[in-house]
Design a protein around this motif. Structure first.
Motif, mmCIF file in Angstrom:
data_model
loop_
_atom_site.group_PDB
_atom_site.id
_atom_site.type_symbol
_atom_site.label_atom_id
_atom_site.label_comp_id
_atom_site.label_asym_id
_atom_site.label_seq_id
_atom_site.Cartn_x
_atom_site.Cartn_y
_atom_site.Cartn_z
ATOM 1 N N ALA A 53 0.891 -1.306 -0.004
ATOM 2 C CA ALA A 53 -0.105 -0.098 0.178
ATOM 3 C C ALA A 53 0.694 1.217 0.029
ATOM 4 N N ALA A 54 2.020 1.236 0.633
ATOM 5 C CA ALA A 54 2.879 2.399 1.145
ATOM 6 C C ALA A 54 3.332 2.740 -0.271
ATOM 7 N N PHE A 55 3.886 1.679 -1.048
ATOM 8 C CA PHE A 55 4.656 1.594 -2.253
ATOM 9 C C PHE A 55 3.738 2.165 -3.460
ATOM 10 N N LEU A 56 2.272 1.787 -3.619
ATOM 11 C CA LEU A 56 1.405 2.035 -4.352
ATOM 12 C C LEU A 56 1.044 3.656 -4.211
ATOM 13 N N LEU A 57 0.929 4.117 -3.038
ATOM 14 C CA LEU A 57 0.498 5.469 -2.689
ATOM 15 C C LEU A 57 1.699 6.249 -3.195
ATOM 16 N N GLY A 58 2.729 5.939 -2.844
ATOM 17 C CA GLY A 58 3.925 6.628 -3.291
ATOM 18 C C GLY A 58 4.192 6.657 -4.654
ATOM 19 N N TYR A 59 4.072 5.651 -5.388
ATOM 20 C CA TYR A 59 4.303 5.429 -6.636
ATOM 21 C C TYR A 59 3.194 6.477 -7.564
ATOM 22 N N ILE A 60 2.066 6.504 -6.852
ATOM 23 C CA ILE A 60 1.130 7.451 -7.647
ATOM 24 C C ILE A 60 1.538 8.808 -7.390
ATOM 25 N N ALA A 61 2.311 9.154 -6.202
ATOM 26 C CA ALA A 61 2.686 10.603 -6.008
ATOM 27 C C ALA A 61 3.787 10.923 -6.863
ATOM 28 N N PHE A 62 4.714 9.858 -6.918
ATOM 29 C CA PHE A 62 5.693 9.890 -7.734
ATOM 30 C C PHE A 62 5.307 10.339 -9.445
ATOM 31 N N ALA A 63 4.551 9.460 -9.670
ATOM 32 C CA ALA A 63 4.203 9.561 -11.186
ATOM 33 C C ALA A 63 3.751 11.070 -11.328
ATOM 34 N N GLY A 65 4.649 13.526 -10.052
ATOM 35 C CA GLY A 65 5.878 14.574 -9.799
ATOM 36 C C GLY A 65 5.936 15.203 -8.827
ATOM 37 N N GLY A 66 5.265 14.847 -7.607
ATOM 38 C CA GLY A 66 5.018 15.543 -6.396
ATOM 39 C C GLY A 66 5.876 15.023 -5.230
ATOM 40 N N MET A 67 6.653 13.624 -5.663
ATOM 41 C CA MET A 67 7.601 12.979 -4.685
ATOM 42 C C MET A 67 8.690 12.268 -5.318
ATOM 43 N N GLY A 68 9.629 12.221 -4.558
ATOM 44 C CA GLY A 68 10.943 11.730 -5.117
ATOM 45 C C GLY A 68 10.923 9.978 -5.138
ATOM 46 N N GLY A 69 11.783 9.303 -5.751
ATOM 47 C CA GLY A 69 11.747 8.152 -5.671
ATOM 48 C C GLY A 69 12.239 7.599 -4.283
ATOM 49 N N SER A 138 -3.608 17.677 -12.482
ATOM 50 C CA SER A 138 -2.695 17.267 -13.473
ATOM 51 C C SER A 138 -1.847 18.166 -14.070
ATOM 52 N N ALA A 139 -2.266 19.484 -14.074
ATOM 53 C CA ALA A 139 -1.679 20.823 -14.930
ATOM 54 C C ALA A 139 -0.693 21.360 -13.923
ATOM 55 N N LEU A 140 -0.740 21.027 -12.734
ATOM 56 C CA LEU A 140 0.201 21.661 -11.688
ATOM 57 C C LEU A 140 1.721 21.429 -11.783
ATOM 58 N N GLU A 141 2.546 22.311 -11.671
ATOM 59 C CA GLU A 141 4.010 21.981 -11.856
ATOM 60 C C GLU A 141 4.513 20.847 -11.214
ATOM 61 N N LYS A 142 5.147 19.883 -11.863
ATOM 62 C CA LYS A 142 5.794 18.879 -11.325
ATOM 63 C C LYS A 142 7.237 19.165 -10.867
ATOM 64 N N LEU A 143 8.033 18.525 -10.107
ATOM 65 C CA LEU A 143 9.222 18.666 -9.587
ATOM 66 C C LEU A 143 9.995 18.162 -10.750
ATOM 67 N N PRO A 144 11.215 19.105 -10.856
ATOM 68 C CA PRO A 144 12.050 18.511 -11.912
ATOM 69 C C PRO A 144 12.855 17.466 -11.587
ATOM 70 N N GLU A 145 13.397 16.628 -12.442
ATOM 71 C CA GLU A 145 14.063 15.422 -12.049
ATOM 72 C C GLU A 145 15.461 15.725 -11.755
ATOM 73 N N GLU A 146 16.272 16.876 -12.405
ATOM 74 C CA GLU A 146 17.470 16.837 -12.322
ATOM 75 C C GLU A 146 17.900 17.398 -11.062
ATOM 76 N N GLU A 147 17.362 18.525 -10.626
ATOM 77 C CA GLU A 147 17.856 19.098 -9.269
ATOM 78 C C GLU A 147 16.421 19.659 -8.601
ATOM 79 N N THR A 148 16.079 19.170 -7.252
ATOM 80 C CA THR A 148 15.175 19.571 -6.543
ATOM 81 C C THR A 148 15.184 21.050 -6.211
ATOM 82 N N PRO A 149 14.197 22.018 -6.429
ATOM 83 C CA PRO A 149 14.231 23.282 -6.193
ATOM 84 C C PRO A 149 14.383 23.475 -4.558
ATOM 85 N N ARG A 150 14.875 24.614 -4.083
ATOM 86 C CA ARG A 150 15.273 25.073 -2.772
ATOM 87 C C ARG A 150 13.872 24.906 -2.059
#
Length: 174
Positions: A53-63, A65-69, A138-150
């Motif tokens: 359950a934790a992995f599934l919920l986290g993966y949805i948030a990751f997909a 763009g709101g959470m890191g791996g 879904s139109a909200l800004e996603k976190l960039p993959e290369e560098e996390t904003p401060r």
């Protein structure tokens, strides 16, 4: 065993705050240790469902763009140790920690007006119907993959704080 679990959590929170990274070399063995410990205790079903359950919920948030791996794997490790109901409580508590932290970071970096406008639009459209709300979200800004904003909240640290609050018995929702 709780000492091992809590020490690993503290290390993950520290690296998430300092480096914006949560290392696989900690989270994967932590998840396996949690499953192994629960097999020993005879509560392996609770551990497996918590992990899944934790992995599934986290993966949805990751997909989205709101959470890191690393946050996803840390959440799965916490689910493996404690199970699904404690994990849901911990996520709720992590959000209670993360929201004011995020607002403070946005204010500190002068981004609060710009970022909250998108959330306001998403919540307002959600009020008028589920589909428009999902489209706006879904139109909200996603976190960039290369560098996390401060101004991004290190959510792994929030998960750790939520876990400690939960373990102390200070607050439980479910």
């Amino acid at each position: 065993m709780e000492y091992l679990f809590n020490t690993a959590l503290i290390y993950c929170a520290f690296t998430d705050i300092k480096e914006r990274m949560i290392y696989n070399s900690i989270t994967i063995p932590l998840a396996l240790a949690g499953m192994g410990y629960n097999i020993y205790l005879g509560t392996w079903k609770q551990s497996l469902t918590g992990f899944a359950a934790a992995f599934l919920l986290g993966y949805i948030a990751f997909a989205a763009g709101g959470m890191g791996g690393g946050d996803v794997k840390l959440g799965a490790a916490i689910g493996a140790w404690l199970g699904i109901i404690p994990f849901l409580n911990i996520v709720f508590l992590a959000c209670l920690v993360g929201i004011p932290w995020g607002l403070l970071l946005l204010a500190r970096y002068g981004k609060i007006k710009e970022k909250l406008r998108g959330w306001y639009l998403a919540l307002a459209s959600f009020h008028f119907g589920l589909v428009p709300g999902i489209k706006s979200f879904s139109a909200l800004e996603k976190l960039p993959e290369e560098e996390t904003p401060r101004y991004a909240v290190p959510f792994g640290a929030c998960l750790v704080a939520g876990c400690f609050i939960y373990q102390a018995g200070l607050f439980r929702v479910f």
